[in-house]
Structure formats: structure tokens, C-alpha cells
Design a protein around this motif. Structure first.
Motif, PDB file in Angstrom:
ATOM      1  N   ASP A 191      37.613  42.101  49.969  1.00  0.00           N
ATOM      2  CA  ASP A 191      38.346  41.553  50.916  1.00  0.00           C
ATOM      3  C   ASP A 191      38.214  42.315  52.402  1.00  0.00           C
ATOM      4  OD1 ASP A 191      39.507  39.577  49.291  1.00  0.00           O
ATOM      5  OD2 ASP A 191      41.254  40.965  48.656  1.00  0.00           O
ATOM      6  N   GLY A 192      36.966  42.593  52.783  1.00  0.00           N
ATOM      7  CA  GLY A 192      36.749  43.330  54.042  1.00  0.00           C
ATOM      8  C   GLY A 192      37.031  44.691  54.002  1.00  0.00           C
ATOM      9  N   ARG A 193      37.440  45.392  52.798  1.00  0.00           N
ATOM     10  CA  ARG A 193      37.508  46.679  52.954  1.00  0.00           C
ATOM     11  C   ARG A 193      36.674  47.460  51.807  1.00  0.00           C
ATOM     12  NH1 ARG A 193      44.449  47.062  52.350  1.00  0.00           N
ATOM     13  NH2 ARG A 193      44.829  46.114  53.875  1.00  0.00           N
ATOM     14  N   GLN A 194      36.304  48.597  52.237  1.00  0.00           N
ATOM     15  CA  GLN A 194      35.331  49.460  51.218  1.00  0.00           C
ATOM     16  C   GLN A 194      36.203  50.093  50.194  1.00  0.00           C
ATOM     17  OE1 GLN A 194      32.165  49.819  51.233  1.00  0.00           O
ATOM     18  NE2 GLN A 194      31.719  48.685  53.173  1.00  0.00           N
ATOM     19  N   VAL A 195      35.992  49.699  48.962  1.00  0.00           N
ATOM     20  CA  VAL A 195      36.680  50.282  47.892  1.00  0.00           C
ATOM     21  C   VAL A 195      35.704  51.435  47.065  1.00  0.00           C
ATOM     22  CG1 VAL A 195      37.743  49.782  45.606  1.00  0.00           C
ATOM     23  CG2 VAL A 195      38.182  48.366  47.738  1.00  0.00           C
ATOM     24  N   GLY A 196      36.128  52.360  46.696  1.00  0.00           N
ATOM     25  CA  GLY A 196      35.515  53.562  45.916  1.00  0.00           C
ATOM     26  C   GLY A 196      36.357  54.445  45.119  1.00  0.00           C
ATOM     27  N   ALA A 197      35.736  55.554  44.551  1.00  0.00           N
ATOM     28  CA  ALA A 197      36.452  56.221  43.750  1.00  0.00           C
ATOM     29  C   ALA A 197      37.747  56.628  44.775  1.00  0.00           C
ATOM     30  CB  ALA A 197      35.829  57.646  43.342  1.00  0.00           C
ATOM     31  N   GLY A 198      39.136  56.791  44.188  1.00  0.00           N
ATOM     32  CA  GLY A 198      40.212  57.305  44.964  1.00  0.00           C
ATOM     33  C   GLY A 198      40.873  55.919  45.737  1.00  0.00           C
ATOM     34  N   SER A 199      40.353  54.920  45.443  1.00  0.00           N
ATOM     35  CA  SER A 199      40.964  53.801  46.145  1.00  0.00           C
ATOM     36  C   SER A 199      42.257  53.324  45.362  1.00  0.00           C
ATOM     37  CB  SER A 199      40.095  52.621  46.469  1.00  0.00           C
ATOM     38  OG  SER A 199      39.097  53.101  47.319  1.00  0.00           O
ATOM     39  N   ARG A 200      43.449  52.816  45.741  1.00  0.00           N
ATOM     40  CA  ARG A 200      44.587  52.244  45.228  1.00  0.00           C
ATOM     41  C   ARG A 200      44.325  50.823  45.349  1.00  0.00           C
ATOM     42  NH1 ARG A 200      49.221  52.359  47.111  1.00  0.00           N
ATOM     43  NH2 ARG A 200      50.280  52.186  45.275  1.00  0.00           N
ATOM     44  N   VAL A 201      44.330  50.208  44.300  1.00  0.00           N
ATOM     45  CA  VAL A 201      44.374  48.677  44.112  1.00  0.00           C
ATOM     46  C   VAL A 201      45.208  47.713  43.326  1.00  0.00           C
ATOM     47  CG1 VAL A 201      41.611  48.826  44.330  1.00  0.00           C
ATOM     48  CG2 VAL A 201      42.649  49.042  42.131  1.00  0.00           C
ATOM     49  N   LEU A 202      45.565  46.833  43.378  1.00  0.00           N
ATOM     50  CA  LEU A 202      46.374  46.050  42.659  1.00  0.00           C
ATOM     51  C   LEU A 202      45.581  45.038  41.905  1.00  0.00           C
ATOM     52  CD1 LEU A 202      49.558  44.952  42.596  1.00  0.00           C
ATOM     53  CD2 LEU A 202      48.633  42.853  43.843  1.00  0.00           C
ATOM     54  N   LEU A 203      45.774  45.151  40.535  1.00  0.00           N
ATOM     55  CA  LEU A 203      45.150  44.420  39.416  1.00  0.00           C
ATOM     56  C   LEU A 203      45.493  42.906  39.343  1.00  0.00           C
ATOM     57  CD1 LEU A 203      45.154  47.266  36.621  1.00  0.00           C
ATOM     58  CD2 LEU A 203      43.606  47.069  38.223  1.00  0.00           C
ATOM     59  N   ARG A 204      44.341  41.840  39.190  1.00  0.00           N
ATOM     60  CA  ARG A 204      44.699  40.629  39.204  1.00  0.00           C
ATOM     61  C   ARG A 204      43.515  40.298  38.388  1.00  0.00           C
ATOM     62  NH1 ARG A 204      49.511  39.379  40.426  1.00  0.00           N
ATOM     63  NH2 ARG A 204      50.255  39.970  42.625  1.00  0.00           N
ATOM     64  N   PRO A 205      43.670  40.314  36.790  1.00  0.00           N
ATOM     65  CA  PRO A 205      42.623  40.155  35.896  1.00  0.00           C
ATOM     66  C   PRO A 205      42.218  38.540  35.966  1.00  0.00           C
ATOM     67  CG  PRO A 205      44.289  41.532  34.921  1.00  0.00           C
ATOM     68  CD  PRO A 205      44.638  41.000  36.162  1.00  0.00           C
ATOM     69  N   GLY A 206      41.066  38.305  35.833  1.00  0.00           N
ATOM     70  CA  GLY A 206      40.422  36.932  35.673  1.00  0.00           C
ATOM     71  C   GLY A 206      41.044  36.234  34.086  1.00  0.00           C
ATOM     72  N   ARG A 207      41.599  35.350  34.346  1.00  0.00           N
ATOM     73  CA  ARG A 207      41.966  34.619  32.809  1.00  0.00           C
ATOM     74  C   ARG A 207      40.923  34.007  32.130  1.00  0.00           C
ATOM     75  NH1 ARG A 207      47.356  34.242  32.686  1.00  0.00           N
ATOM     76  NH2 ARG A 207      48.525  34.487  34.713  1.00  0.00           N
ATOM     77  N   ARG A 208      39.750  34.056  32.507  1.00  0.00           N
ATOM     78  CA  ARG A 208      38.518  33.018  31.767  1.00  0.00           C
ATOM     79  C   ARG A 208      37.535  34.232  31.246  1.00  0.00           C
ATOM     80  NH1 ARG A 208      37.826  28.400  30.674  1.00  0.00           N
ATOM     81  NH2 ARG A 208      35.480  28.389  30.892  1.00  0.00           N
ATOM     82  N   ARG A 209      37.675  35.480  31.608  1.00  0.00           N
ATOM     83  CA  ARG A 209      36.775  36.410  31.222  1.00  0.00           C
ATOM     84  C   ARG A 209      37.328  37.874  30.808  1.00  0.00           C
ATOM     85  NH1 ARG A 209      35.278  36.083  36.988  1.00  0.00           N
ATOM     86  NH2 ARG A 209      36.077  38.090  37.992  1.00  0.00           N
ATOM     87  N   THR A 210      38.505  37.455  30.291  1.00  0.00           N
ATOM     88  CA  THR A 210      39.426  38.901  29.702  1.00  0.00           C
ATOM     89  C   THR A 210      40.062  38.783  28.739  1.00  0.00           C
ATOM     90  OG1 THR A 210      40.933  40.793  30.679  1.00  0.00           O
ATOM     91  CG2 THR A 210      41.521  38.507  31.100  1.00  0.00           C
ATOM     92  N   ASP A 211      40.703  39.674  28.081  1.00  0.00           N
ATOM     93  CA  ASP A 211      41.612  39.727  26.876  1.00  0.00           C
ATOM     94  C   ASP A 211      42.854  39.856  27.251  1.00  0.00           C
ATOM     95  OD1 ASP A 211      41.806  42.304  27.160  1.00  0.00           O
ATOM     96  OD2 ASP A 211      40.170  42.849  25.996  1.00  0.00           O
ATOM     97  N   ALA A 212      43.619  39.808  26.187  1.00  0.00           N
ATOM     98  CA  ALA A 212      45.346  39.773  26.311  1.00  0.00           C
ATOM     99  C   ALA A 212      45.683  41.096  26.713  1.00  0.00           C
ATOM    100  CB  ALA A 212      45.964  39.498  25.045  1.00  0.00           C
ATOM    101  N   GLN A 213      45.093  42.340  26.256  1.00  0.00           N
ATOM    102  CA  GLN A 213      45.415  43.632  26.998  1.00  0.00           C
ATOM    103  C   GLN A 213      45.476  43.692  28.324  1.00  0.00           C
ATOM    104  OE1 GLN A 213      46.942  45.696  24.816  1.00  0.00           O
ATOM    105  NE2 GLN A 213      46.734  44.097  23.301  1.00  0.00           N
ATOM    106  N   ASP A 214      44.303  43.170  29.060  1.00  0.00           N
ATOM    107  CA  ASP A 214      44.158  43.232  30.270  1.00  0.00           C
ATOM    108  C   ASP A 214      44.993  42.375  31.122  1.00  0.00           C
ATOM    109  OD1 ASP A 214      42.096  45.324  30.353  1.00  0.00           O
ATOM    110  OD2 ASP A 214      40.268  43.853  30.648  1.00  0.00           O
TER     111      ASP A 214
END
Length: 458
Positions: free
Chosen positions: A379-402
Motif C-alpha cells: 500500500d505504498g509503504r515499506q514494510v520490514g522487521a519492526g513494522s506494525r501491521v493489521l492482520l487481514r487473513p485471506g479466507r481462501r488460503r488460510t486456516d481457522a486459527q489464522d
């Protein structure tokens, strides 16, 4: 029912899709060890079962399924519909008696097979060819009826009748409803809705359950849909302009995927088993084994190792089971070897790390990869170690735990690259009390860049 004559292009697409549809139609029909007496063959018909409405009202399974997808039909286009399902045919066994006539028995042993009561299946089709324009107003409702029918097969040994098989199919009634809705937007697109309903009249007796409802059910119900000139859009991966319209599609107990030849979008298979877009049959497959919970190689070896008595029981259970026995017994070693594994594609791996003893697959062997310092643009931002992010798991490629982590915040610990060129973000959840322990042990949760939203500039 009589077969509809489809346009050549649609029929060619349907012919390719039927290879997958046939596997769906018969999935789980009879399971290893292919005998009626096996416990796993006593509860059958698990996919796409549309029961009579009365059984649904009693709290049973559903009597209808619904398919919705977005299509780009051209003007004067035609839509081909092929509803396919199995119809249960109940088979009983009778033995000839000396006084004349026959009497029901649980088992009849012949020289080549052991016959028992069994529910066979007959494939049925309902085919329609419709002008798309006619479906854009009030839609169309097509009812169909399959009359009840019975048959008797005499069994002979040494020139004398020793018994007979009595088969019975009950009357089935159903309805196919179709509707097309024009969608707003810069492109000519429509939402197609197809509903299939079992309308069979069934009055259950006292204590009647699923076993009594099955002869009046549509089993393994699925649809083939084809456009003469237009194309369908993928439900799983639509173009950006159609994403909102596809998201509003409602599919109930079925899932539509493109299944045309050569990766085309002219034909859709709407299946009760969720498939990926453009599904294919492995070229190594020799024939139907009906038990996809097993690996073909192991299944073939186990089947060939059945005792003679077990093979006779399988042949007496069903003709299709007998064909599996024959296939396993006649499979040459070079064909069996093909089932051991297949390589679909290769790519060259070059380069070597500074330490010759370090495995080529270890990230440390590639100087161009640095998980702790690499960055990825999201989304136009550089993300790497130390970055804070909001998790939005993809429903068709993940499991219930995620999925439980949807909307939680996390800290990126590393940016990882796999051998296929994909990027994965290793993260720890911020409010997880065990985060420090997971970090010390190098144990993380992994998400792809399109499954996170950056929370701050990094």
C-alpha cells in the motif's frame, strides 16, 4: 431424459469439463475395500445430495442448491445448462427355490461373485439451451419428472436359474430456476442465478430416515454452464472492475469454477465439492477409483492385495467396484511406477553461498536475501522487521486459527522469500502473552503482503 443438441463450441467445452464432472459425480460412490459389508460403505452419498422437501422439514439435509456467478454474455448469446446427478437404484437379491419362484436373501454366492443388497446409481441429465435475453426479465422455471421404473435380472449358473436381482427406481420431480440480472458499470456484464430444487412428493412412514429418503433424492448434483459467444468470470479471482459484483454472488451448497478447455472461460462447472479454477485430471490417472481420500498408488496396491473372497465380494457389490478390481489386477509395473510421483515443472537453481557445507535452500546461503533487513512495498509503504501491521487473513488460503487473528495488530519479525518467488511476512501478535517466547524460539505466524495493512511509516 433426451439429450439436448448444444452448439459445437459449447459441446466441445462441456466434453472437456465432463472429465472433471465425472470425477465429482462419482466421488465416494464406493470406497476401498469396495465391499458393501465394509463399515465405510454403509453411510453413502455425501456430496450434493438434494433430498425431498419433507425430509428437509424434518431437520434433514437441504432440498435445493444455488449457483450465482458473473458473466459477460454478448448480444443474442445463448446459455447452455446441463444439470447432472445420480439417481439411486435400490437392488435386492432373491434366490431360486426348488418349489418354483424366488425368495429374498441377504447374500447369494455365485462362482465369480457374492451378491448382496446394494444401492446402485444411474446418471441422469437435464439439458437446456436458452436465449440469455429471455432470462433477463422474469427468468425461467423448468420442471422435470423422472418416472419410477423397475427391472429384473435373472442369474444363471450351469444353464439353470439360481436367482435374480430386482432393481427399483422411484419417481423424481425437480425444478430448475434461471434468472439473469444486468449489472451497472462500464462493461456489459450480468449476474446469472441458477437454482436446482428437489420437488419430489414423499410421505415418510413412521421412523423413516435418510435411507428411505435417498431413492427420491438427487445425488452428487452439479451443473455445467456454457455460453455460445461470451465468457464467465472467476469467483475466486475476478478482474478488479467486477470484484464488488462477484462478492455479492451467493452460492449455496455448490461452487462455480471455470472448467473450459485450454484455460478458457466459456464453461463453468458448479460443483458440490470446492475446486480450484480450471481443475484437471492428473494424466497419470488410469481410471476411476472413487476414493480420493487415498493415494492412487497405495489404493491400487491395497486393492491388488485383497483376498480372492474379498475380490468376489467387491465384484458382487457393484459393477464399478468390479472394474476397480480388474484395473488393479491388470496394472503393469511400469504403469504403477508412474503413480509413484510426477514432476510438473523444473526451474534452475544456481549460485552457492560462502559456505559450501550450507544447504542451497538455507536463506543464509543467498547473499541477496536478508530476512532481518529486507523490505516489501505494501500500500505504498515499506514494510520490514519492526513494522506494525493489521492482520487481514485471506479466507481462501488460510486456516481457522489464522482467521481468529483477523483485525489484530502484529509486529513483523522478518521478510522471507520462498523458492517460488513469493514473499511471506513472519509476525508476532502484539497482545500475545507468549510473543517473547515465540520470538526467542524463532516460531512465528506467516502472512502474505496482501493479508496485512501497514499501521505506520517504517
Amino acid at each position: 431424459m433426451s439429450e439436448q443438441s448444444f452448439p459445437e463450441g459449447i459441446e466441445r467445452g462441456f466434453a472437456a469439463a465432463r472429465q472433471i464432472a465425472d470425477a465429482v459425480l462419482m466421488e465416494g460412490y464406493v470406497l476401498y475395500p469396495y465391499r458393501a459389508s465394509a463399515a465405510k460403505n454403509r453411510l453413502r452419498w455425501q456430496f450434493g445430495v438434494l433430498v425431498p422437501p419433507e425430509y428437509t422439514r424434518q431437520g434433514g439435509e437441504h432440498s435445493h442448491q444455488r449457483t450465482e456467478c458473473v458473466m459477460e454474455a454478448r448480444r443474442d448469446d445463448r446459455l447452455a445448462v446441463e444439470l447432472r446427478f445420480l439417481r439411486v437404484q435400490r437392488r435386492t437379491v432373491e434366490r431360486a427355490v426348488e418349489e418354483g419362484g424366488f425368495e429374498p436373501v441377504e447374500e447369494l454366492e455365485l462362482a465369480d461373485r457374492v451378491l448382496v443388497e446394494w444401492d446402485e446409481a444411474v446418471e441422469e441429465r437435464v439439458e437446456l439451451l436458452l436465449d440469455v435475453e429471455e432470462l433477463t426479465h422474469e427468468g425461467l422455471q423448468h420442471g422435470f419428472r423422472l418416472p419410477g421404473v423397475g427391472s429384473t435380472e435373472l442369474l444363471h449358473e450351469h444353464g439353470s436359474a439360481v436367482g435374480r436381482l430386482v432393481r427399483r427406481r422411484e419417481q423424481l420431480d425437480g425444478v430448475v430456476r434461471l434468472r439473469v440480472e444486468e449489472l451497472p458499470g462500464p462493461y456489459r456484464a450480468q449476474r446469472l442465478t441458477v437454482e436446482v430444487e428437489n420437488a419430489s412428493d414423499w410421505t415418510p412412514g413412521r421412523g423413516a430416515g435418510r435411507d428411505e429418503a435417498l431413492p427420491r433424492s438427487l445425488v452428487s448434483t452439479h451443473l455445467l454452464l456454457g455460453l455460445e459467444h461470451g465468457r464467465f468470470l472467476s469467483v475466486a479471482d475476478p478482474p478488479e472492475w467486477a470484484r464488488a459484483a462477484v462478492k455479492r454472488c451467493r452460492n449455496e451448497r455448490t461452487w462455480p469454477v471455470p472448467a473450459g478447455p485450454d484455460g478458457g472461460y466459456q464453461v463453468v462447472l458448479s460443483s458440490p465439492i470446492i475446486l480450484e479454477d480450471h481443475p484437471r485430471i492428473a494424466p497419470e490417472s488410469l481410471g476411476a477409483l472413487y476414493d480420493a481420500t487415498e493415494i492412487d498408488e497405495i489404493l491400487a496396491l491395497r486393492t491388488a492385495a485383497l483376498t480372492d473372497r474379498e475380490k468376489r465380494e467387491a465384484r458382487g457389490t457393484d459393477e464399478r467396484a468390479g472394474e476397480v478390481i480388474d484395473l488393479a489386477e491388470s496394472m503393469p509395473p511400469e504403469v504403477l511406477e508412474r503413480l509413484h510421483g510426477a514432476i510438473r515443472g523444473l526451474r534452475e537453481v544456481t549460485g552457492c553461498g560462502p559456505d559450501p557445507q550450507q544447504p542451497w535452500w538455507d536463506p543464509g546461503s543467498d547473499p541477496e536475501v536478508d530476512p532481518e533487513h529486507d523490505r516489501v512495498l505494501v500500500d505504498g509503504r515499506q514494510v520490514g522487521a519492526g513494522s506494525r501491521v493489521l492482520l487481514r487473513p485471506g479466507r481462501r488460503r488460510t486456516d481457522a486459527q489464522d482467521l481468529f487473528l483477523d483485525g489484530r495488530t502484529a509486529v513483523v519479525e522478518a521478510v522471507l522469500h520462498d523458492l517460488d518467488g513469493s514473499v511471506h511476512l513472519a509476525v508476532t501478535v502484539e497482545d500475545d502473552p507468549g510473543a517473547d517466547l515465540w520470538r526467542a524460539q524463532g516460531r512465528f505466524r506467516y502472512f502474505q503482503p496482501d493479508e496485512i495493512t501497514p499501521l505506520e511509516e517504517s
